[in-house]
Scaffold this motif. Structure first.
Motif, PDB file in Angstrom:
ATOM      1  N   GLU A 120      -4.490   2.650  -1.690  1.00 39.60           N
ATOM      2  CA  GLU A 120      -3.951   1.741  -2.681  1.00 39.60           C
ATOM      3  C   GLU A 120      -2.918   2.492  -3.515  1.00 39.60           C
ATOM      4  N   VAL A 121      -1.904   1.787  -4.002  1.00 39.60           N
ATOM      5  CA  VAL A 121      -0.897   2.429  -4.849  1.00 39.60           C
ATOM      6  C   VAL A 121      -1.494   2.623  -6.239  1.00 39.60           C
ATOM      7  N   PRO A 122      -1.578   3.871  -6.717  1.00 38.84           N
ATOM      8  CA  PRO A 122      -2.138   4.087  -8.064  1.00 38.84           C
ATOM      9  C   PRO A 122      -1.081   3.887  -9.145  1.00 38.84           C
ATOM     10  N   LEU A 159       0.844  -1.187   0.000  1.00 39.67           N
ATOM     11  CA  LEU A 159       0.000   0.000   0.000  1.00 39.67           C
ATOM     12  C   LEU A 159       0.880   1.238   0.000  1.00 39.67           C
ATOM     13  N   LEU A 160       0.252   2.382  -0.169  1.00 39.33           N
ATOM     14  CA  LEU A 160       0.965   3.656  -0.158  1.00 39.33           C
ATOM     15  C   LEU A 160       0.632   4.414   1.127  1.00 39.33           C
ATOM     16  N   CYS A 196       5.962   6.245   1.869  1.00 36.51           N
ATOM     17  CA  CYS A 196       6.485   4.904   2.058  1.00 36.51           C
ATOM     18  C   CYS A 196       5.540   3.888   1.443  1.00 36.51           C
ATOM     19  N   PHE A 197       6.090   2.843   0.841  1.00 33.89           N
ATOM     20  CA  PHE A 197       5.302   1.712   0.380  1.00 33.89           C
ATOM     21  C   PHE A 197       5.459   0.587   1.407  1.00 33.89           C
ATOM     22  N   THR A 253      11.577  -2.228  -0.770  1.00 32.38           N
ATOM     23  CA  THR A 253      10.816  -1.116  -0.197  1.00 32.38           C
ATOM     24  C   THR A 253      10.164  -0.229  -1.249  1.00 32.38           C
ATOM     25  N   ILE A 254      10.621  -0.319  -2.499  1.00 31.58           N
ATOM     26  CA  ILE A 254      10.055   0.537  -3.548  1.00 31.58           C
ATOM     27  C   ILE A 254       9.486  -0.296  -4.695  1.00 31.58           C
ATOM     28  N   ALA A 255       9.091  -1.525  -4.412  1.00 30.64           N
ATOM     29  CA  ALA A 255       8.586  -2.413  -5.460  1.00 30.64           C
ATOM     30  C   ALA A 255       7.479  -1.775  -6.307  1.00 30.64           C
TER      31      ALA A 255
END
Length: 578
Positions: A365-367, A212-213, A338-339, A266-268
């Motif tokens: 959610e990560v857009p 998640l973001l 942070c993700f 960490t940045i997938a």
């Protein structure tokens, strides 16, 4: 507190810990009791017990009810096993030990099963060492946990027995559904050899851990920025956080994101948004098999990171830091984006919030670049396998004990049973004493959804599980002013992180990592060399020590070191086109 948080974040122990912490600060939970649950396991221990039936080989089998949950061995049977936990972690009561605790007594009283342990290993590494010695000597306990490689070796050596019959006869519907929910047919396929079920999968919840973001809401407010709608917005916010003094301290001391020396973890989502999945075996946009390591879209993300490095937007010493050290910049209030998984509010965000109680984090959610949620890579939800030695006369005992675990750990609504078998009144993790267990995919998501419904007035407290009522107690404590419970509200509170994962589920925003079996021949010989070479060059590209004009040279070098051969072996192993 730090020790507890770290232990909860250890791989699959994380999932179990989150699943087991539902008793509030004192473990008391609420007062409601499930309608229809009229007896404790002890009160019910003689129910449904019949005469043992004789199988075709003349050995006694426990009677089984229609759903596999009833039946008791008579006379008592002893089953032997081993386990990878130290006694110090088990939360024993006074006078209790490994073979005398709430769970072993339950198995004996309700099922007539006396559980004995040959040995206990304090770490996973020592567990594998001791188990490998047992396997090589042929001195096996009745049932035990193995990895995929050990499973294959045991099958080949004909040292374990098929479990099709006992699974079909004894596994309850709840147990079957729980095991299959995460990966469907692939989960059971991983246990099959020559058409026979040779193991019970120790399932996990990788889909539930989709990233998640998290964004500092107070920093957004300070810079008059809105929540992102696309990945372009995310990148713009990260750059603003790194360059526009979002904490208003007058010092240029903030960064865009957390990044550690392994890079892709960490940045997938930065890679996912580009359709790249470094480290996962997927079918690429060109229809060919790839792990993403040498794809052009991976290069584009590395170029962005190089830009950030040159601008000072990421910690200039990132490549020297493991994940724990990398997260220190966030804990110390120097990163506001942070993700992470739904559990990240426990760590690293709770320690940061403890230092800055006025701060808060938006979770979403990560857009992707198109505004739709990114597609997350996930692995097959199996962390290990339970097997039965060829000499074990009562393999059905494994399934009977597993049914009990599933019912008590995931479906119990009785607070008394919660304190006795899951978390004691003092918070001790009694559940760790269960002889066999599996983890339920999407359990934490369901907790988040149920609790959101409760606060919206759509569910009563009585309709929640005992675990969920424990979370409500913690959330209410936070709402009453206890900032040490901030993380539990952020995870399970109304519209919290756990519930946010449902968006990924609804949209099926997942791509399967096809590599779930044994390593290929070239992977065994060249895998570590390739991994080191890839990481070394990624680091050099990000830090500007190698020009992106040399990207094609790197790709050709990497392919020539065995990468193409490994892809071909993957294709053959998993019967995938390439």
């Amino acid at each position: 507190m730090k020790k507890r948080i770290v232990s909860m974040l250890l791989a699959l122990v994380l999932a179990a810990s989150l699943a087991a912490c539902g008793s509030g600060k004192d473990g008391s939970g609420g007062e409601a009791k499930e309608s229809g649950q009229e007896q404790s396991p002890e009160e019910n221990s003689e129910e449904g017990t019949g005469e043992a039936e004789q199988d075709t080989e003349g050995q006694d089998r426990a009677d089984s009810g229609a759903d596999g949950t009833e039946g008791k061995f008579d006379p008592l049977v002893t089953v032997t096993t081993v386990r990878p936990f130290s006694d110090a972690t088990q939360g024993y009561g006074e006078g209790e030990d490994l073979e005398n605790n709430a769970w072993t007594r339950l198995m004996e009283d309700k099922y007539g099963i006396d559980v004995k342990y040959k040995w206990v290993a304090p770490t996973g590494e020592e567990y594998n060492s001791k188990l490998n010695l047992d396997i090589s000597s042929g001195e096996l306990v009745d049932f035990f946990r193995v990895d995929k490689k050990q499973l294959s070796e045991l099958v080949e050596a004909d040292m374990i027995q098929p479990l099709d019959e006992v699974w079909e006869k004894y596994a309850s519907e709840r147990t079957r559904n729980l095991v299959e929910v995460e990966g469907g047919e692939k989960v059971m396929e991983a246990c099959m050899y020559d058409g026979k079920m040779m193991a019970i999968p120790f399932t996990g919840n990788p889909k539930e851990s989709a990233q998640l973001l998290y964004i500092r809401q107070d920093w957004l407010d300070n810079l008059n920025l809105e929540a992102p709608k696309t990945m372009d917005d995310v990148i713009a916010i990260a750059e603003a956080f790194a360059s526009q003094d979002p904490d208003r301290n007058g010092v240029d001391d903030t960064y865009a994101v957390v990044i550690n020396q392994r890079i892709t973890g960490t940045i997938a989502p930065l890679f996912y948004a580009k359709g790249s999945y470094p480290g996962s075996l997927v079918v690429g946009a060109d229809g060919k098999l790839t792990t993403g390591f040498v794809d052009e879209n991976t290069k584009e993300v590395l170029e962005l990171l190089n830009k950030w490095y040159q601008a000072g937007y990421i910690d200039l010493e990132w490549f020297t830091k493991d994940s724990s050290k990398a997260y220190e910049v966030l804990v110390n209030g120097k990163v506001g984006l942070c993700f992470g998984s739904f559990s990240d509010p426990l760590y690293p965000m709770q320690p940061q919030h403890d230092l800055e109680p006025e701060s808060d984090w938006l979770v979403m959610e990560v857009p992707g670049y198109d505004g739709e949620p990114v597609t997350n890579a996930y692995t097959l939800g199996i962390s290990a396998y339970y097997v039965a030695s060829g000499e074990f006369e009562h393999p059905e005992a494994m399934v009977m004990m597993l049914n009990e675990w599933v019912d008590l750990f995931y479906y119990n609504t009785d607070d008394g049973l919660q304190r006795e078998y899951i978390n004691s009144a003092s918070g001790a993790e009694v559940w760790l004493n269960a002889p066999i267990m599996v983890y339920r995919g999407f359990k934490n998501v369901q907790c988040g959804l149920d609790i959101t419904d409760y606060y919206a007035g759509n569910k009563t407290l009585d309709e929640l599980t005992a675990e969920e009522r424990g979370y409500v107690e913690q959330i209410d404590g936070y709402k009453a002013g206890d900032q040490s419970l901030w993380a539990w509200n952020k995870i399970f509170g109304p519209d919290g992180a756990a519930a946010k994962v449902q968006t990924y589920i609804d949209r099926d925003a997942y791509i399967f990592n096809e590599h779930w079996g044994n390593p290929t021949a070239t992977e065994v010989t060249n895998g570590s060399i390739l991994s080191d070479y890839q990481l070394q060059n990624y680091t050099s590209f990000i830090n500007g020590e190698r020009s992106f004009d040399e990207w094609d040279d790197f790709v050709n070098e990497y392919r020539g070191m065995g990468y193409d051969q490994i892809l071909q072996e993957y294709a053959e192993q998993y019967q995938l086109g390439n």
